[in-house]
Enzyme design. Structure first.
Site, PDB file in Angstrom:
ATOM      1  CG  ASP A 194       6.708 -17.011   7.353  1.00 27.05           C
ATOM      2  OD1 ASP A 194       5.977 -15.964   7.106  1.00 27.05           O
ATOM      3  OD2 ASP A 194       7.561 -17.379   6.568  1.00 27.05           O
ATOM      4  CG  HIS A 195       4.649 -11.905   9.924  1.00 26.80           C
ATOM      5  ND1 HIS A 195       6.122 -11.815   9.621  1.00 26.80           N
ATOM      6  CD2 HIS A 195       4.055 -10.957   9.396  1.00 26.80           C
ATOM      7  CE1 HIS A 195       6.153 -10.871   8.594  1.00 26.80           C
ATOM      8  NE2 HIS A 195       5.234 -10.214   8.548  1.00 26.80           N
ATOM      9  CE  LYS A 199       1.733 -10.408   5.885  1.00 27.16           C
ATOM     10  NZ  LYS A 199       1.707  -9.091   6.316  1.00 27.16           N
ATOM     11  CG  HIS A 257       7.983 -13.633   4.894  1.00 32.60           C
ATOM     12  ND1 HIS A 257       7.741 -14.330   5.989  1.00 32.60           N
ATOM     13  CD2 HIS A 257       8.681 -12.621   5.510  1.00 32.60           C
ATOM     14  CE1 HIS A 257       8.211 -13.606   7.123  1.00 32.60           C
ATOM     15  NE2 HIS A 257       8.805 -12.353   6.714  1.00 32.60           N
TER      16      HIS A 257
HETATM   17  C1  BG6 Z   1      10.064  -9.539   8.269  1.00 31.64           C
HETATM   18  C2  BG6 Z   1      11.340  -9.074   7.475  1.00 31.64           C
HETATM   19  O1  BG6 Z   1       9.976 -10.816   8.524  1.00 31.64           O
HETATM   20  O2  BG6 Z   1       8.809  -9.084   7.427  1.00 31.64           O
HETATM   21  C3  BG6 Z   1      11.125  -7.542   7.444  1.00 31.64           C
HETATM   22  O3  BG6 Z   1      12.281  -9.287   8.577  1.00 31.64           O
HETATM   23  C4  BG6 Z   1       9.965  -7.163   6.671  1.00 31.64           C
HETATM   24  O4  BG6 Z   1      12.214  -7.000   6.967  1.00 31.64           O
HETATM   25  C5  BG6 Z   1       8.539  -7.817   7.101  1.00 31.64           C
HETATM   26  O5  BG6 Z   1       9.894  -5.862   6.631  1.00 31.64           O
HETATM   27  C6  BG6 Z   1       7.582  -7.431   6.133  1.00 31.64           C
HETATM   28  O6  BG6 Z   1       6.274  -8.010   6.711  1.00 31.64           O
HETATM   29  P1  BG6 Z   1       5.034  -7.425   6.494  1.00 31.64           P
HETATM   30  O7  BG6 Z   1       3.901  -8.164   7.238  1.00 31.64           O
HETATM   31  O8  BG6 Z   1       5.026  -5.947   6.541  1.00 31.64           O
HETATM   32  O9  BG6 Z   1       5.017  -7.787   4.849  1.00 31.64           O
END
Ligand code: BG6
Length: 506
Positions: A194-195, A199, A257
């Protein structure tokens, strides 16, 4: 007494904070795709520039697109505008395999080429498989790796599988996916990304809470009135209309997220800051979130879709006019939610969540709003500008932490109003933090699963949103509209307003 100043890197190495990937191979499935080009290759190049990749390192790209090794090497060069010196070496070591994901030939070729690379470069048997493909083939790839024995760690090495959300489309399909992966890989070989966990500021929630004596005593129902989590985006669905139609904001942002950020905010202090300690507490926190029952969904959740409007000075179309989106689409691009947590620490503290696309500002934050003082001794006029104290964890952009409290306005009269005490990452630390992919790729190659999501976390998070999916999917909830560039539908204001609260304006 004199002190000897050590160079920063000596200190850091002494503390074992500098981690480097061991010799190894990164196998990228979906190597001709967008994620590889936009995120993975640039992140690898930055790792190499920071000298965190060894000389014995190669990328093996696998995808359906026909391409030669040299074409793939060109693609690797192309993905990085201004490459550091180590990148050319990695490109030289890297190869490409064109083939179907379910076809045995693809995987026997992969096994042979890995053997060649390992013999010639001395990369050992450290293999990290990154599934940057469409999710529909996750199971196929895992099984096919198993059939040629590539799931098992080679002698002295490791075999790790990295996958990205979506982990299933709902709880049932997530369980199917998990079962398919577990047929072939052990849980400790699976790294679910989960990116958001990559962060820095999300990780800082742990530092703020557990490295300081002053916050944690306040971090409970004794002092906190409610919590607001906001994930606001200015972008629309961009080129992902086709995909987004099948997802919607609840699946795209809340299930993953938001639940991750929330679990770090709500969890109990772990015995140790390691993978098991942290993940055990995170999942325990998620298990305490009350699973909404179907009848209460209309009272605790709002779904909405953006109409046309203005964002950051530009006229933008409505969701239904976006490419790949049905003109009758019922997909939500905005969700507001009220959750409750049934445990000793949080009982009675409502958690309000909102996320949406095409909102006025890109901002992700967690705001803890404190209770009112028991008795306000000032006349009402003197404290008109005073709001309850709040601690805001600013996850992005403008990363940092803000504390809102009351102060006397200078002058003869005794007036009190809100002021802000700010910590800003950019000002306090000069070094550019690694981006999320850089951090997570290195963690996976090093074998540190702390910032990856465990199977039970995924399942528990799906469990929380499943009643909403069921009610909404059954047409049991109206879809509201909101103008692009606004803070969402008025129903969301009503949702929080019923409890006498207001959404913050970040
Ligand atoms: C992704 C979603 O996981 O996260 C996107 O699929 C979204 O729809 C993005 O725009 C948001 O990531 P960040 O890092 O820009 O907050």
């Amino acid at each position: 007494m004199s002190t000897v100043e050590l160079p920063v890197n000596v200190l850091a190495e002494g503390l074992d904070t500098v981690r480097r990937a061991p010799p190894g191979v990164l196998v990228v499935f979906g190597a001709s795709g967008d994620l590889t080009h936009r995120k993975l290759l640039p992140a690898l190049e930055r790792l190499s520039r920071r000298r965190l990749l060894p000389a014995a390192f190669a990328v093996v790209g696998v995808a359906r697109t026909e391409m030669s090794d040299d074409d793939f090497r060109d693609l690797m060069a192309d993905a990085v505008a201004d490459a550091g010196p180590g990148w050319a070496e990695i490109i030289k070591n890297s190869v490409y395999i064109a083939g179907e994901y379910a076809h045995p030939d693809t995987f026997s070729t992969l096994r042979d080429r890995l053997a060649e690379i390992e013999a010639s470069l001395g990369t050992g048997a450290n293999r990290t498989y990154y599934l940057a493909t469409i999710p529909e083939v996750f199971g196929d790839v895992a099984r096919a790796l198993g059939r040629v024995g590539l799931n098992a760690p080679g002698r002295g090495g490791a075999a790790r599988l990295v996958i990205e959300k979506p982990f299933g489309h709902d709880r049932a399909t997530a369980r199917d996916l998990d079962a398919a992966l577990h047929e072939v890989f052990e849980e400790d070989q699976i790294y679910r990304i989960d990116h958001y966990l990559g962060k820095e500021t999300v990780q800082n929630v742990l530092a703020l809470r557990f490295a300081n004596a002053i916050f944690e005593p306040l971090w409970s129902r004794n002092y906190i009135d409610h919590v607001q989590v906001t994930v606001a985006e200015t972008v629309g669905v961009e080129k992902r209309g086709n995909f987004y139609e099948t997802a919607g904001a609840l699946r795209d942002i809340v299930q993953n997220h938001v639940m991750q950020v929330l679990s770090l905010t709500l969890m109990e202090p772990p015995g140790s800051i390691d993978a098991q300690g942290i993940r055990d507490e995170k999942v325990k926190a998620l298990r305490s979130v009350v699973v909404p029952n179907a009848t209460e969904v209309p009272n605790i959740a709002v779904r909405a879709q953006y109409d046309s409007g203005w964002v950051e000075g530009n006229a933008v179309p409505g969701y239904r006019q976006e490419d790949g989106v049905s003109p009758q689409s019922q997909t939500e691009t905005y969700v507001a939610l009220k959750l409750a947590v049934d445990n000793w620490r949080w009982a009675g503290v409502p958690i309000y969540v909102r996320t949406g696309k095409r909102l006025p500002k890109r901002v992700t934050e967690v705001a803890l709003q404190f209770k009112d003082v028991p008795h306000l001794a000032f006349p009402r006029e003197a404290s008109r500008g005073l709001n309850p104290n709040a601690l805001v964890l600013r996850i992005q952009p403008d990363e940092g932490v803000t504390l809102r409290f009351g102060a006397k306005v200078p002058g003869q009269a005794f007036m009190v109003r809100d002021v802000l005490m700010d910590f800003s990452y950019g000002a306090a630390f000069l070094e550019e933090p690694p981006d999320a992919y850089e951090r997570l790729l290195l963690d996976a190659m090093v074998g540190d699963p702390t910032l990856f999501i465990r199977s039970d976390e995924v399942d528990t998070a799906w469990g929380i949103v499943q009643p909403l999916l069921d009610t909404w999917g059954g047409g049991g909830a109206p879809l509201s509209g909101y103008a692009s560039g606004s803070w969402g539908p008025r129903q969301a204001d009503t949702l929080i307003g019923r409890d006498g609260h207001k959404w913050r304006t970040p």
